[in-house]
Design a protein around this motif. Structure first.
Motif, PDB file in Angstrom:
ATOM      1  N   ARG A 170      24.511 -22.170  -7.805  1.00  0.00           N
ATOM      2  CA  ARG A 170      24.062 -21.070  -8.669  1.00  0.00           C
ATOM      3  C   ARG A 170      23.085 -20.166  -7.923  1.00  0.00           C
ATOM      4  NH1 ARG A 170      20.245 -19.595 -12.565  1.00  0.00           N
ATOM      5  NH2 ARG A 170      21.170 -18.581 -14.402  1.00  0.00           N
ATOM      6  N   GLU A 171      22.213 -20.759  -7.093  1.00  0.00           N
ATOM      7  CA  GLU A 171      21.299 -19.965  -6.279  1.00  0.00           C
ATOM      8  C   GLU A 171      22.063 -19.087  -5.284  1.00  0.00           C
ATOM      9  OE1 GLU A 171      17.706 -19.777  -6.276  1.00  0.00           O
ATOM     10  OE2 GLU A 171      18.241 -20.517  -8.280  1.00  0.00           O
ATOM     11  N   GLU A 172      23.155 -19.622  -4.720  1.00  0.00           N
ATOM     12  CA  GLU A 172      23.989 -18.826  -3.824  1.00  0.00           C
ATOM     13  C   GLU A 172      24.606 -17.653  -4.576  1.00  0.00           C
ATOM     14  OE1 GLU A 172      26.232 -17.927  -0.206  1.00  0.00           O
ATOM     15  OE2 GLU A 172      24.321 -18.890  -0.687  1.00  0.00           O
ATOM     16  N   TYR A 173      25.061 -17.898  -5.784  1.00  0.00           N
ATOM     17  CA  TYR A 173      25.618 -16.821  -6.614  1.00  0.00           C
ATOM     18  C   TYR A 173      24.564 -15.735  -6.859  1.00  0.00           C
ATOM     19  CZ  TYR A 173      27.441 -14.342 -10.685  1.00  0.00           C
ATOM     20  OH  TYR A 173      27.850 -13.355 -11.534  1.00  0.00           O
ATOM     21  N   LEU A 174      23.363 -16.136  -7.267  1.00  0.00           N
ATOM     22  CA  LEU A 174      22.315 -15.162  -7.572  1.00  0.00           C
ATOM     23  C   LEU A 174      21.904 -14.387  -6.329  1.00  0.00           C
ATOM     24  CD1 LEU A 174      20.094 -17.313  -9.971  1.00  0.00           C
ATOM     25  CD2 LEU A 174      21.712 -15.503 -10.591  1.00  0.00           C
ATOM     26  N   TRP A 175      21.905 -15.054  -5.180  1.00  0.00           N
ATOM     27  CA  TRP A 175      21.559 -14.384  -3.925  1.00  0.00           C
ATOM     28  C   TRP A 175      22.601 -13.320  -3.585  1.00  0.00           C
ATOM     29  CZ3 TRP A 175      23.748 -14.500   1.102  1.00  0.00           C
ATOM     30  CH2 TRP A 175      22.919 -14.010   2.113  1.00  0.00           C
ATOM     31  N   LEU A 176      23.872 -13.648  -3.754  1.00  0.00           N
ATOM     32  CA  LEU A 176      24.941 -12.688  -3.479  1.00  0.00           C
ATOM     33  C   LEU A 176      24.923 -11.517  -4.467  1.00  0.00           C
ATOM     34  CD1 LEU A 176      27.890 -15.158  -2.752  1.00  0.00           C
ATOM     35  CD2 LEU A 176      26.799 -13.648  -1.088  1.00  0.00           C
ATOM     36  N   ALA A 177      24.532 -11.801  -5.715  1.00  0.00           N
ATOM     37  CA  ALA A 177      24.517 -10.757  -6.744  1.00  0.00           C
ATOM     38  C   ALA A 177      23.278  -9.869  -6.677  1.00  0.00           C
ATOM     39  CB  ALA A 177      24.603 -11.410  -8.129  1.00  0.00           C
ATOM     40  N   ALA A 178      22.346 -10.176  -5.779  1.00  0.00           N
ATOM     41  CA  ALA A 178      21.100  -9.410  -5.682  1.00  0.00           C
ATOM     42  C   ALA A 178      21.385  -7.974  -5.238  1.00  0.00           C
ATOM     43  CB  ALA A 178      20.142 -10.099  -4.712  1.00  0.00           C
ATOM     44  N   PRO A 179      20.504  -7.038  -5.567  1.00  0.00           N
ATOM     45  CA  PRO A 179      20.730  -5.624  -5.256  1.00  0.00           C
ATOM     46  C   PRO A 179      20.990  -5.335  -3.775  1.00  0.00           C
ATOM     47  CG  PRO A 179      18.934  -5.848  -6.817  1.00  0.00           C
ATOM     48  CD  PRO A 179      19.293  -7.241  -6.403  1.00  0.00           C
ATOM     49  N   ALA A 180      20.352  -6.090  -2.874  1.00  0.00           N
ATOM     50  CA  ALA A 180      20.519  -5.813  -1.452  1.00  0.00           C
ATOM     51  C   ALA A 180      21.932  -6.083  -0.970  1.00  0.00           C
ATOM     52  CB  ALA A 180      19.531  -6.663  -0.641  1.00  0.00           C
TER      53      ALA A 180
END
Length: 518
Positions: free
Chosen positions: A456-466
């Motif tokens: 889930r952390e990997e998902y959130l990292w990929l979905a981040a604005p950057a």
């Protein structure tokens, strides 16, 4: 004009004749599997360095598998290289692609070195991407401890005849082995989305894939070994020596090439980056944190999926079952995302029932197969209308994205999902018709809160604005993209970072009846 029409008619007749002959004779034209059956070598308590290191470690967790995610390319390379160096019994390697590039050569060198120590190596590759590799593969196959087999191979190994065979056998050649597994001594397995090549391991500075493997130690490795044996011994796997005469003298030439290349500045620079990676060092020193669970399995399609009418044993059925019932959160990552009518309806139904449904996929500019994006874009409005959150990976992001991906261009290659923060999947399966119906796929299914949290952390990292654009519908129902690196977000009204010609061609492809092939 009449002569042109005659020639066109003859050409069409020849093409139809080729396709019809392929439909009628495909099974008879396919090369025969002539390899002697073999199976994974039995585990021993202390036969090899891997046995001696892992046996006591695993004994403290009976019935449980140790697992960790490897999103970083340098770590993923280090895990493969280290396991090959420690192996003393067997290496079973199953891949869709093994590129003729720096990483491909460095890992081939590790495989050869293991064989020189007496390790039995079985290398199974899908044949669709081996064009031009026969000399190197035959050289490896000439080693007494290495055997190479090709999945669903071409009879014609080069030139126009190979292309002609592709046309004639289109309906049978179209089914490929997309599996990816690296198994050392039956104790260590790396299963996930990575092929063997520079772009998958942070060695290509122009463009790198963000990908994901799972490192497994323990009982679940037996699942991967059983899957490998099933493919290795299937009628679809043909020894390369049966397709092309061996030339044993080329082995020494290949070894000299691999040894020389490993000493070149480019290879040394890459190996130094691997050695300098803190997480890679923790991995090699067995300091990487792992999650222990009895609820980890490796699953796969059957080797002859194309000939199987029993869809109950297809991986898509197993994965789809996880979406049944009520959920609080369903997060999906797929570089090629073509959900189809049923998939779109399922995700929209979940979202309307109160489930947070999110999907991360490639933007058009980041997608290396625009035809797949054409299949996705026709479902994008329905997904947004149904309440599904969509994020598309940026190809040319700000400096943060460039440093994280290690390149000026980036593309998503991870295939995974996590549900309710409890269970998930990491593997080779794209959420598209090709993975569902045509190719064989494999991956790791787990039910473990720790692994689910990391995914889930990997998902959130990929979905981040950057790293991603968020996709929305405006008040008029038109699709728009939000660049959230600025405040307020910059609104884009067309596919970001993609020129008008690419957008036009992709839109035109979306009108073609090719979805089943995507």
């Amino acid at each position: 004009m009449r002569r042109v029409m005659i020639w066109l008619g003859c050409g069409m007749f020849a093409l139809v004749l080729l396709v019809v002959s392929g439909l009628l004779l495909a099974d008879h034209l396919t090369p025969r599997a002539t390899g002697a059956p073999s199976s994974a070598l039995p585990l021993q308590p202390a036969q090899t360095p891997i046995d001696r290191e892992l046996a006591p470690y695993l004994a403290a967790h009976p019935g449980e598998t140790a697992a960790t995610l490897l999103p970083d390319g340098l770590d993923a390379f280090a895990a493969r290289a280290a396991s090959a160096r420690l192996a003393g019994r067997s290496l079973d390697l199953q891949y869709y692609m093994w590129h003729d590039d720096l990483v491909g050569h460095l890992l081939a060198r590790e495989v050869y070195a293991a064989a020189e120590r007496g390790v039995r190596v079985r290398l199974l590759l899908d044949d669709i991407n081996t064009k031009g590799l026969d000399p190197a593969l035959l050289a490896l196959d000439a080693h007494p401890n290495i055997e190479v087999r090709l999945y669903n191979p071409f009879r014609n190994r080069r030139g126009a005849w190979r292309l002609l065979e592709m046309v004639q056998r289109f309906f049978s050649v179209n089914h490929r082995m997309h599996n990816k597994a690296w198994i050392a001594d039956g104790r260590v397995a790396l299963v996930g989305g990575r092929n063997i090549g520079d772009e998958y391991f942070d060695a290509n500075r122009s463009v790198n894939f963000r990908d994901l493997d799972m490192l497994l130690l323990g009982p679940a490795v037996a699942d991967a070994s059983a899957i490998f044996d099933e493919f290795w011994n299937s009628p679809a796997a043909v020894p390369i020596e049966a397709l092309n005469p061996q030339t044993p003298q080329t082995l020494q030439a290949l070894v000299a090439q691999l040894t020389g290349e490993a000493a070149l500045p480019g290879a040394q620079a890459y190996l130094q980056r691997v050695a300098a990676s803190p997480s890679a060092q923790r991995l090699v020193n067995h300091e990487i944190p792992v999650h222990w669970s009895a609820n980890i399995v490796v699953a796969s399609d059957p080797p002859l999926k194309a000939r199987s009418g029993d869809r109950d044993h297809w991986l898509v059925q197993r994965l789809s079952a996880h979406l049944v019932g009520g959920h609080s959160e369903v997060l999906l990552i797929s570089p090629y995302f073509v959900p189809g009518k049923n998939g779109t309806a399922t995700l929209a139904r979940l979202a309307k029932a109160g489930t947070q449904v999110g999907v991360i996929t490639n933007s058009l500019a980041a997608n290396d197969v625009p035809a797949v994006h054409s299949g996705y874009e026709r479902y994008r409005p329905k997904l947004l209308e149904g309440g599904v959150q969509l994020f598309e990976i940026r190809r040319h992001g700000p400096k943060l994205a460039q440093s994280l991906f290690g390149s000026s261009g980036a593309s998503l290659h991870t295939k995974a999902f996590v549900i309710d923060g409890k269970r998930g999947f990491v593997g080779s399966f794209n959420l598209d018709p090709r993975s569902a119906n045509l190719n064989t796929e494999m991956g790791v299914l787990f039910e473990d809160a720790g692994l689910a949290h990391n995914l889930r952390e990997e998902y959130l990292w990929l979905a981040a604005p950057a790293l991603s654009y968020q996709v929305e519908e405006d008040a008029n129902g038109s699709v728009r993209w939000l660049d959230r690196t600025t405040q307020p977000p910059r609104v884009l009204d067309h596919e970001p970072d993609a020129g008008w010609w690419l957008r036009t061609i992709t839109r035109a492809m979306s009108w073609l009846p090719i979805e089943s092939q995507l």
